[in-house]
Design a protein around this motif. Sequence first.
Motif, PDB file in Angstrom:
ATOM      1  N   MET A 180     -15.947  10.449  -0.309  1.00 32.47           N
ATOM      2  CA  MET A 180     -14.760  10.285  -1.141  1.00 32.47           C
ATOM      3  C   MET A 180     -13.513  10.734  -0.390  1.00 32.47           C
ATOM      4  O   MET A 180     -12.441  10.149  -0.564  1.00 32.47           O
ATOM      5  N   VAL A 181     -13.669  11.762   0.466  1.00 33.80           N
ATOM      6  CA  VAL A 181     -12.535  12.183   1.299  1.00 33.80           C
ATOM      7  C   VAL A 181     -12.142  11.045   2.233  1.00 33.80           C
ATOM      8  O   VAL A 181     -10.962  10.718   2.395  1.00 33.80           O
ATOM      9  N   SER A 182     -13.151  10.407   2.825  1.00 33.36           N
ATOM     10  CA  SER A 182     -12.881   9.272   3.716  1.00 33.36           C
ATOM     11  C   SER A 182     -12.214   8.129   2.960  1.00 33.36           C
ATOM     12  O   SER A 182     -11.247   7.526   3.446  1.00 33.36           O
ATOM     13  N   ASP A 183     -12.705   7.836   1.761  1.00 35.66           N
ATOM     14  CA  ASP A 183     -12.097   6.768   0.946  1.00 35.66           C
ATOM     15  C   ASP A 183     -10.633   7.083   0.652  1.00 35.66           C
ATOM     16  O   ASP A 183      -9.772   6.207   0.727  1.00 35.66           O
ATOM     17  N   MET A 184     -10.354   8.346   0.314  1.00 35.31           N
ATOM     18  CA  MET A 184      -8.982   8.740   0.013  1.00 35.31           C
ATOM     19  C   MET A 184      -8.096   8.578   1.250  1.00 35.31           C
ATOM     20  O   MET A 184      -6.997   8.030   1.179  1.00 35.31           O
ATOM     21  N   LEU A 185      -8.592   9.034   2.404  1.00 32.82           N
ATOM     22  CA  LEU A 185      -7.820   8.913   3.636  1.00 32.82           C
ATOM     23  C   LEU A 185      -7.574   7.448   3.986  1.00 32.82           C
ATOM     24  O   LEU A 185      -6.472   7.071   4.401  1.00 32.82           O
ATOM     25  N   GLN A 186      -8.606   6.618   3.805  1.00 32.11           N
ATOM     26  CA  GLN A 186      -8.428   5.195   4.102  1.00 32.11           C
ATOM     27  C   GLN A 186      -7.406   4.555   3.173  1.00 32.11           C
ATOM     28  O   GLN A 186      -6.614   3.710   3.593  1.00 32.11           O
ATOM     29  N   ASN A 187      -7.413   4.955   1.904  1.00 35.49           N
ATOM     30  CA  ASN A 187      -6.408   4.433   0.970  1.00 35.49           C
ATOM     31  C   ASN A 187      -5.000   4.860   1.374  1.00 35.49           C
ATOM     32  O   ASN A 187      -4.064   4.066   1.309  1.00 35.49           O
ATOM     33  N   VAL A 188      -4.859   6.113   1.796  1.00 31.57           N
ATOM     34  CA  VAL A 188      -3.554   6.577   2.286  1.00 31.57           C
ATOM     35  C   VAL A 188      -3.133   5.720   3.476  1.00 31.57           C
ATOM     36  O   VAL A 188      -1.989   5.244   3.548  1.00 31.57           O
ATOM     37  N   GLY A 189      -4.064   5.503   4.398  1.00 25.92           N
ATOM     38  CA  GLY A 189      -3.754   4.695   5.578  1.00 25.92           C
ATOM     39  C   GLY A 189      -3.370   3.270   5.242  1.00 25.92           C
ATOM     40  O   GLY A 189      -2.421   2.718   5.804  1.00 25.92           O
ATOM     41  N   ILE A 190      -4.092   2.678   4.304  1.00 24.78           N
ATOM     42  CA  ILE A 190      -3.801   1.294   3.910  1.00 24.78           C
ATOM     43  C   ILE A 190      -2.394   1.180   3.352  1.00 24.78           C
ATOM     44  O   ILE A 190      -1.640   0.259   3.688  1.00 24.78           O
ATOM     45  N   TRP A 191      -1.993   2.145   2.508  1.00 21.89           N
ATOM     46  CA  TRP A 191      -0.673   2.042   1.896  1.00 21.89           C
ATOM     47  C   TRP A 191       0.453   2.409   2.849  1.00 21.89           C
ATOM     48  O   TRP A 191       1.543   1.845   2.777  1.00 21.89           O
ATOM     49  N   ILE A 192       0.193   3.345   3.755  1.00 25.37           N
ATOM     50  CA  ILE A 192       1.198   3.607   4.794  1.00 25.37           C
ATOM     51  C   ILE A 192       1.392   2.340   5.613  1.00 25.37           C
ATOM     52  O   ILE A 192       2.514   1.922   5.894  1.00 25.37           O
ATOM     53  N   ARG A 193       0.283   1.725   5.985  1.00 23.67           N
ATOM     54  CA  ARG A 193       0.351   0.479   6.757  1.00 23.67           C
ATOM     55  C   ARG A 193       1.084  -0.609   5.991  1.00 23.67           C
ATOM     56  O   ARG A 193       2.018  -1.233   6.507  1.00 23.67           O
ATOM     57  N   VAL A 221       6.435   7.098  13.554  1.00 21.04           N
ATOM     58  CA  VAL A 221       5.667   8.132  12.850  1.00 21.04           C
ATOM     59  C   VAL A 221       4.675   7.491  11.873  1.00 21.04           C
ATOM     60  O   VAL A 221       3.568   7.995  11.695  1.00 21.04           O
ATOM     61  N   SER A 222       5.055   6.371  11.271  1.00 21.16           N
ATOM     62  CA  SER A 222       4.132   5.681  10.358  1.00 21.16           C
ATOM     63  C   SER A 222       2.865   5.261  11.101  1.00 21.16           C
ATOM     64  O   SER A 222       1.747   5.482  10.616  1.00 21.16           O
ATOM     65  N   LEU A 223       3.028   4.666  12.277  1.00 18.58           N
ATOM     66  CA  LEU A 223       1.854   4.259  13.060  1.00 18.58           C
ATOM     67  C   LEU A 223       1.076   5.473  13.541  1.00 18.58           C
ATOM     68  O   LEU A 223      -0.160   5.480  13.526  1.00 18.58           O
ATOM     69  N   PHE A 224       1.788   6.524  13.960  1.00 13.39           N
ATOM     70  CA  PHE A 224       1.102   7.746  14.400  1.00 13.39           C
ATOM     71  C   PHE A 224       0.305   8.356  13.247  1.00 13.39           C
ATOM     72  O   PHE A 224      -0.815   8.838  13.442  1.00 13.39           O
ATOM     73  N   SER A 225       0.872   8.339  12.034  1.00 13.76           N
ATOM     74  CA  SER A 225       0.151   8.905  10.889  1.00 13.76           C
ATOM     75  C   SER A 225      -1.118   8.106  10.595  1.00 13.76           C
ATOM     76  O   SER A 225      -2.118   8.672  10.150  1.00 13.76           O
ATOM     77  N   LEU A 226      -1.092   6.795  10.880  1.00  9.70           N
ATOM     78  CA  LEU A 226      -2.316   5.998  10.727  1.00  9.70           C
ATOM     79  C   LEU A 226      -3.387   6.477  11.696  1.00  9.70           C
ATOM     80  O   LEU A 226      -4.577   6.527  11.345  1.00  9.70           O
ATOM     81  N   LEU A 227      -2.992   6.808  12.923  1.00  8.48           N
ATOM     82  CA  LEU A 227      -3.956   7.336  13.899  1.00  8.48           C
ATOM     83  C   LEU A 227      -4.598   8.614  13.368  1.00  8.48           C
ATOM     84  O   LEU A 227      -5.814   8.792  13.448  1.00  8.48           O
ATOM     85  N   VAL A 228      -3.778   9.499  12.801  1.00  7.60           N
ATOM     86  CA  VAL A 228      -4.289  10.759  12.265  1.00  7.60           C
ATOM     87  C   VAL A 228      -5.236  10.501  11.101  1.00  7.60           C
ATOM     88  O   VAL A 228      -6.330  11.076  11.014  1.00  7.60           O
ATOM     89  N   VAL A 229      -4.846   9.592  10.204  1.00  4.77           N
ATOM     90  CA  VAL A 229      -5.658   9.299   9.018  1.00  4.77           C
ATOM     91  C   VAL A 229      -7.018   8.737   9.414  1.00  4.77           C
ATOM     92  O   VAL A 229      -8.055   9.177   8.914  1.00  4.77           O
ATOM     93  N   PHE A 230      -7.050   7.764  10.329  1.00  8.92           N
ATOM     94  CA  PHE A 230      -8.332   7.164  10.727  1.00  8.92           C
ATOM     95  C   PHE A 230      -9.193   8.162  11.495  1.00  8.92           C
ATOM     96  O   PHE A 230     -10.425   8.171  11.342  1.00  8.92           O
ATOM     97  N   ALA A 231      -8.582   9.024  12.307  1.00 12.41           N
ATOM     98  CA  ALA A 231      -9.354  10.046  13.029  1.00 12.41           C
ATOM     99  C   ALA A 231      -9.964  11.045  12.040  1.00 12.41           C
ATOM    100  O   ALA A 231     -11.144  11.407  12.165  1.00 12.41           O
ATOM    101  N   LEU A 232      -9.182  11.491  11.049  1.00 13.89           N
ATOM    102  CA  LEU A 232      -9.703  12.428  10.051  1.00 13.89           C
ATOM    103  C   LEU A 232     -10.800  11.790   9.203  1.00 13.89           C
ATOM    104  O   LEU A 232     -11.788  12.449   8.849  1.00 13.89           O
ATOM    105  N   SER A 233     -10.640  10.513   8.876  1.00 10.49           N
ATOM    106  CA  SER A 233     -11.660   9.810   8.099  1.00 10.49           C
ATOM    107  C   SER A 233     -12.976   9.741   8.873  1.00 10.49           C
ATOM    108  O   SER A 233     -14.050  10.013   8.326  1.00 10.49           O
ATOM    109  N   ALA A 234     -12.900   9.383  10.161  1.00 18.12           N
ATOM    110  CA  ALA A 234     -14.119   9.329  10.990  1.00 18.12           C
ATOM    111  C   ALA A 234     -14.758  10.706  11.100  1.00 18.12           C
ATOM    112  O   ALA A 234     -15.990  10.838  11.039  1.00 18.12           O
TER     113      ALA A 234
END
Length: 197
Positions: free
Chosen positions: A1-14, A154-167
């Motif tokens: 669920m943490v991964s799902d939440m992070l992926q949702n954050v990433g999707i909307w930032i994107r 920063v938006s693209l960098f935050s996506l890197l952080v989100v996907f790394a944390l999700s993995a």
Amino acid sequence: MVSDMLQNVGIWIRNMAVLFFVVTQTNGNPIAVSLLTIAEYLPIFIFSIFGGVLADRWRPKQTMIWGDILSFLSVLIIWFVVMAGHWQAVFVVTAVSAMVSQFSQPSSMKILKQHVPEKDVPLAIAISQTGMSLFLIGGPMIGTMIYHVFGITVSLFSLLVVFALSALALSRLPEFKVESRKESGSLVQDMTEGPRY
């Protein structure tokens, strides 16, 4: 669920960052915005047809981790390309991210069913789906705020952080128990079962 939440954050930032970035770069060109919408939704339409079938055949933990790694690598490449002045590359990251999500979401449901006691599965799925619904409201605000305050870099960098944390979160899950599969048909037969039903 943490991964799902992070992926949702990433999707909307994107979604929001790329939308505002394309509008800015093209002075609001409606064709560019339409192409962005196609890049977001065409992969969902195409890959949702067999994403679930493949999620049933693949190991879900590894599928989701590899999805996050591929998303991370694609964003990293796009980041360098955008920094070099080739802003059109944002269409590619949008399409890749949308495609990967069609394999991650069914795998997530399979992981829930594997690790959550059977009596709690409906509640777990309801919580997961409620979270996704809440992101339909809060996600655009998060993505808009990050883009307007910090910009595309920063938006693209935050996506890197989100996907790394999700993995990283997914890597902490216990290994998926391999179940003995019933004899099933070919991949094509399995994919036609849904529309036939």
